[in-house]
Design an enzyme around this catalytic site. Sequence first.
Site, mmCIF file in Angstrom:
data_model
loop_
_atom_site.group_PDB
_atom_site.id
_atom_site.type_symbol
_atom_site.label_atom_id
_atom_site.label_comp_id
_atom_site.label_asym_id
_atom_site.label_seq_id
_atom_site.Cartn_x
_atom_site.Cartn_y
_atom_site.Cartn_z
ATOM 1 N N LYS A 17 53.875 28.514 22.244
ATOM 2 C CA LYS A 17 52.665 28.442 23.085
ATOM 3 C C LYS A 17 52.309 26.991 23.403
ATOM 4 O O LYS A 17 51.994 26.655 24.540
ATOM 5 C CB LYS A 17 51.457 29.100 22.384
ATOM 6 N N ARG A 92 41.938 34.918 18.852
ATOM 7 C CA ARG A 92 42.874 35.365 17.818
ATOM 8 C C ARG A 92 42.408 36.630 17.115
ATOM 9 O O ARG A 92 43.041 37.066 16.160
ATOM 10 C CB ARG A 92 43.038 34.262 16.782
ATOM 11 N N ARG A 131 60.032 22.857 12.547
ATOM 12 C CA ARG A 131 59.042 22.309 13.488
ATOM 13 C C ARG A 131 58.353 21.070 12.921
ATOM 14 O O ARG A 131 57.840 21.086 11.806
ATOM 15 C CB ARG A 131 57.993 23.364 13.817
ATOM 16 N N ARG A 164 53.710 20.168 9.443
ATOM 17 C CA ARG A 164 52.376 20.685 9.128
ATOM 18 C C ARG A 164 52.381 21.365 7.766
ATOM 19 O O ARG A 164 53.340 22.045 7.417
ATOM 20 C CB ARG A 164 51.955 21.709 10.193
ATOM 21 N N ARG A 175 50.631 33.604 7.943
ATOM 22 C CA ARG A 175 50.214 33.473 9.350
ATOM 23 C C ARG A 175 50.810 34.590 10.198
ATOM 24 O O ARG A 175 50.142 35.095 11.103
ATOM 25 C CB ARG A 175 50.620 32.097 9.891
HETATM 26 P P1 AMP Z 1 47.853 26.992 15.451
HETATM 27 O O1 AMP Z 1 48.115 25.553 15.641
HETATM 28 O O2 AMP Z 1 47.362 27.677 16.699
HETATM 29 O O3 AMP Z 1 48.984 27.721 14.781
HETATM 30 O O4 AMP Z 1 46.611 27.080 14.438
HETATM 31 C C1 AMP Z 1 46.682 26.552 13.145
HETATM 32 C C2 AMP Z 1 45.610 27.162 12.266
HETATM 33 O O5 AMP Z 1 44.313 26.842 12.792
HETATM 34 C C3 AMP Z 1 45.611 28.685 12.195
HETATM 35 O O6 AMP Z 1 46.551 29.172 11.237
HETATM 36 C C4 AMP Z 1 44.183 28.961 11.775
HETATM 37 O O7 AMP Z 1 43.952 28.657 10.409
HETATM 38 C C5 AMP Z 1 43.420 27.930 12.605
HETATM 39 N N1 AMP Z 1 43.074 28.492 13.926
HETATM 40 C C6 AMP Z 1 43.568 28.111 15.135
HETATM 41 N N2 AMP Z 1 43.030 28.837 16.117
HETATM 42 C C7 AMP Z 1 42.172 29.705 15.525
HETATM 43 C C8 AMP Z 1 41.327 30.743 16.012
HETATM 44 N N3 AMP Z 1 41.259 31.048 17.307
HETATM 45 N N4 AMP Z 1 40.593 31.423 15.097
HETATM 46 C C9 AMP Z 1 40.640 31.136 13.787
HETATM 47 N N5 AMP Z 1 41.440 30.188 13.257
HETATM 48 C C10 AMP Z 1 42.194 29.475 14.121
#
Ligand code: AMP
Length: 218
Positions: A17, A92, A131, A164, A175
């Site tokens: 994404k 989400r 990654r 990360r 996740r």
């Molecule tokens: P991402 O970079 O999108 O994989 O997000 C990393 C982490 O940020 C996720 O595993 C969640 O802990 C938090 N996070 C990101 N977006 C959201 C969201 N829309 N709602 C809740 N937690 C989020």
Amino acid sequence: MAQGLRLVLFGPPGAGKGTQAQLLRDRLKITHISSGDLFRHHLGQGTPLGLRAKEYMNKGELVPDEITIDIILDKVMSVADGDGFILDGFPRNPHQAEALEKALAGKSWILNKVVHIEVSEPELLRRLGGRYVCRGCQSPHSIGEGEDAATKKCDQCGGELYQRDDDGPEAVKKRIQVYNDETMPVLGFYRKRGVLADISGDNTVDEVNKQVMAALGA
Ligand code: AMP
């Protein structure tokens, strides 16, 4: 044609994404809003929000809605009327999707498309294991087996690459489970509204980008 284009990029962690959002941002000149990047920025700055979010992020859980919804909708609502945006990582869960819809309706805005990038689980695990992300601009990079991340720099800004904390095996498992249990139901919400486009993300970045552009009619 990008004028006012309002998109959600949807898919599991590791679907690409962020990569696709950056390509669309550069091509269509629309604002990229990534909830994960925003939380990581706060985390890096050590803000109270970042410290709260970290507890959840490191475990692979969702940051609670009462924190997440306001800060993301604030960003979305600050986009100018004639401009568009790409949401990456939000909504989400169904509650976030409803909050987004309500906020957009308040401005008489609608989502033009929700692009769902599907990737098989073994491929997600493979990608997340390799990654690395730029500390400066957050661009994701893929480091192959046998390559040394320490000798590589960000190909966008020359910044340092790091892995990360939540790309470790336990957090990744969690996740993906959270995606299946909490995030997947959002697909039904958008399918009913007729804005969903499903594309296969099991391909190269360029191939996926072609499919995304085709889904947008571009
Ligand atoms: P991402 O970079 O999108 O994989 O997000 C990393 C982490 O940020 C996720 O595993 C969640 O802990 C938090 N996070 C990101 N977006 C959201 C969201 N829309 N709602 C809740 N937690 C989020």
